[in-house]
Design a protein around this motif. Sequence first.
Motif, PDB file in Angstrom:
ATOM      1  N   GLU A  86      42.763  -8.004  19.956  1.00 49.39           N
ATOM      2  CA  GLU A  86      43.300  -8.391  21.253  1.00 49.39           C
ATOM      3  C   GLU A  86      43.703  -7.099  21.947  1.00 49.39           C
ATOM      4  OE1 GLU A  86      46.868 -11.117  23.089  1.00 49.39           O
ATOM      5  OE2 GLU A  86      47.282  -9.825  21.375  1.00 49.39           O
ATOM      6  N   ALA A  87      43.400  -6.992  23.223  1.00 49.23           N
ATOM      7  CA  ALA A  87      43.701  -5.740  23.910  1.00 49.23           C
ATOM      8  C   ALA A  87      44.046  -5.961  25.368  1.00 49.23           C
ATOM      9  CB  ALA A  87      42.492  -4.800  23.824  1.00 49.23           C
ATOM     10  N   TRP A  88      44.890  -5.056  25.875  1.00 53.96           N
ATOM     11  CA  TRP A  88      45.055  -4.908  27.313  1.00 53.96           C
ATOM     12  C   TRP A  88      43.802  -4.204  27.815  1.00 53.96           C
ATOM     13  CZ3 TRP A  88      48.715  -7.510  29.499  1.00 53.96           C
ATOM     14  CH2 TRP A  88      49.955  -7.677  28.893  1.00 53.96           C
ATOM     15  N   VAL A  89      43.377  -4.511  28.998  1.00 55.41           N
ATOM     16  CA  VAL A  89      42.216  -3.842  29.581  1.00 55.41           C
ATOM     17  C   VAL A  89      42.514  -3.577  31.052  1.00 55.41           C
ATOM     18  CG1 VAL A  89      41.003  -6.020  30.062  1.00 55.41           C
ATOM     19  CG2 VAL A  89      39.685  -3.916  29.851  1.00 55.41           C
ATOM     20  N   SER A  90      42.089  -2.414  31.545  1.00 55.45           N
ATOM     21  CA  SER A  90      42.269  -2.048  32.951  1.00 55.45           C
ATOM     22  C   SER A  90      40.959  -1.478  33.476  1.00 55.45           C
ATOM     23  CB  SER A  90      43.363  -0.983  33.107  1.00 55.45           C
ATOM     24  OG  SER A  90      44.598  -1.459  32.650  1.00 55.45           O
ATOM     25  N   TRP A  91      40.733  -1.634  34.781  1.00 53.16           N
ATOM     26  CA  TRP A  91      39.523  -1.112  35.400  1.00 53.16           C
ATOM     27  C   TRP A  91      39.782  -0.906  36.887  1.00 53.16           C
ATOM     28  CZ3 TRP A  91      40.495  -5.922  33.774  1.00 53.16           C
ATOM     29  CH2 TRP A  91      40.408  -6.966  34.702  1.00 53.16           C
ATOM     30  N   ASN A  92      38.995   0.009  37.470  1.00 55.05           N
ATOM     31  CA  ASN A  92      39.091   0.280  38.898  1.00 55.05           C
ATOM     32  C   ASN A  92      38.373  -0.818  39.678  1.00 55.05           C
ATOM     33  OD1 ASN A  92      40.367   2.654  38.234  1.00 55.05           O
ATOM     34  ND2 ASN A  92      38.541   3.916  38.492  1.00 55.05           N
ATOM     35  N   THR A  93      38.804  -1.016  40.912  1.00 57.31           N
ATOM     36  CA  THR A  93      38.149  -1.979  41.790  1.00 57.31           C
ATOM     37  C   THR A  93      37.356  -1.224  42.849  1.00 57.31           C
ATOM     38  OG1 THR A  93      39.955  -2.061  43.401  1.00 57.31           O
ATOM     39  CG2 THR A  93      40.088  -3.562  41.505  1.00 57.31           C
ATOM     40  N   LEU A 105      42.898  -2.946  38.394  1.00 55.20           N
ATOM     41  CA  LEU A 105      43.265  -4.258  37.879  1.00 55.20           C
ATOM     42  C   LEU A 105      43.506  -4.170  36.382  1.00 55.20           C
ATOM     43  CD1 LEU A 105      40.870  -6.709  39.748  1.00 55.20           C
ATOM     44  CD2 LEU A 105      43.318  -6.373  40.114  1.00 55.20           C
ATOM     45  N   LYS A 106      44.204  -5.172  35.880  1.00 57.65           N
ATOM     46  CA  LYS A 106      44.468  -5.208  34.447  1.00 57.65           C
ATOM     47  C   LYS A 106      44.385  -6.644  33.966  1.00 57.65           C
ATOM     48  CE  LYS A 106      49.279  -4.909  35.692  1.00 57.65           C
ATOM     49  NZ  LYS A 106      49.638  -4.103  36.779  1.00 57.65           N
ATOM     50  N   GLY A 107      44.141  -6.774  32.676  1.00 57.44           N
ATOM     51  CA  GLY A 107      44.045  -8.095  32.084  1.00 57.44           C
ATOM     52  C   GLY A 107      44.069  -8.006  30.572  1.00 57.44           C
ATOM     53  N   LEU A 108      43.613  -9.079  29.949  1.00 60.57           N
ATOM     54  CA  LEU A 108      43.587  -9.184  28.492  1.00 60.57           C
ATOM     55  C   LEU A 108      42.235  -9.689  28.025  1.00 60.57           C
ATOM     56  CD1 LEU A 108      46.957 -11.031  27.873  1.00 60.57           C
ATOM     57  CD2 LEU A 108      46.416  -8.733  27.088  1.00 60.57           C
ATOM     58  N   TYR A 109      41.874  -9.281  26.827  1.00 59.19           N
ATOM     59  CA  TYR A 109      40.751  -9.924  26.155  1.00 59.19           C
ATOM     60  C   TYR A 109      41.078 -10.059  24.685  1.00 59.19           C
ATOM     61  CZ  TYR A 109      38.992  -5.402  24.338  1.00 59.19           C
ATOM     62  OH  TYR A 109      38.856  -4.193  23.687  1.00 59.19           O
ATOM     63  N   LEU A 110      40.391 -10.967  24.055  1.00 55.66           N
ATOM     64  CA  LEU A 110      40.477 -11.146  22.613  1.00 55.66           C
ATOM     65  C   LEU A 110      39.044 -11.322  22.125  1.00 55.66           C
ATOM     66  CD1 LEU A 110      42.943 -12.950  20.457  1.00 55.66           C
ATOM     67  CD2 LEU A 110      40.557 -13.568  20.173  1.00 55.66           C
TER      68      LEU A 110
END
Length: 179
Positions: free
Chosen positions: A86-93, A99-104
Motif C-alpha cells: 500500500e502506498a501514497w502516490v503523487s503526480w504532476n497535473t 495531486l496525491k492519492g493511494l494505491y494498494l
Amino acid sequence: MHELTFEQMENILLAHEKAELEMDIEATMATVSPDGRWEFPSDGLVAIGHEAIREHYRRMLPGAQQWNIAAEKRVHAGGSNSLVREAWVSWNTPEGGRLKGLYLVVMTFDPETKLISAERLYTDSNYAKFMERQLDVETYKDFPGVHTIESVAPVIDTHDAFAMAQSRGMTIDGKYGRK
C-alpha cells in the motif's frame, strides 16, 4: 511447489520497479510471467497474457515519467508467494499542480520461474482518474487479452465465511450470502 522468501519476492519487485522507473518495457516484461494476469478493479479491467500486459506498460510508463509519479510505501507485507504493497502516490497535473492519492497492489509470484504472475491494483478515485487517462481505457479495453472483470469473474453463490465458521465449530445465523 516451494515458497519464495519475503526477500526473494522483494528482489523481484525491485527489479520490476527499477525497470519501470527506467522506462524499460523489455526489462519490465522480463519480470512478468508469460501467462501473467494484471487486474485493475478501479477500471473494471483485467489484462491476461504478455501482450496485454506489455500494452499496459506501453501506455503507462511514458505518463509516469512525464507526470513525475512518486510513491512511498505505507504497508508492505508478504504471504505465500505474495506481497501486498500500500502506498501514497503523487503526480504532476497538466495544469502544474501536484495531486496525491493511494494505491494498494497485491502481487503473486511464480516460485519456479521467480517472476510476477499477477498484480491486482486497487486505487483511490484520484489515481484511478490518472490511470484512466494514461491507459485511454476506451481503447485499451478493446486490446486483445484485455477483458472486463465482469466477463472473467466467477459467480459466488455462498459466502466462504459459512465454511470457515463450520470448520471451526461455529454457525452463522441468517441466510444473507448463503445459497
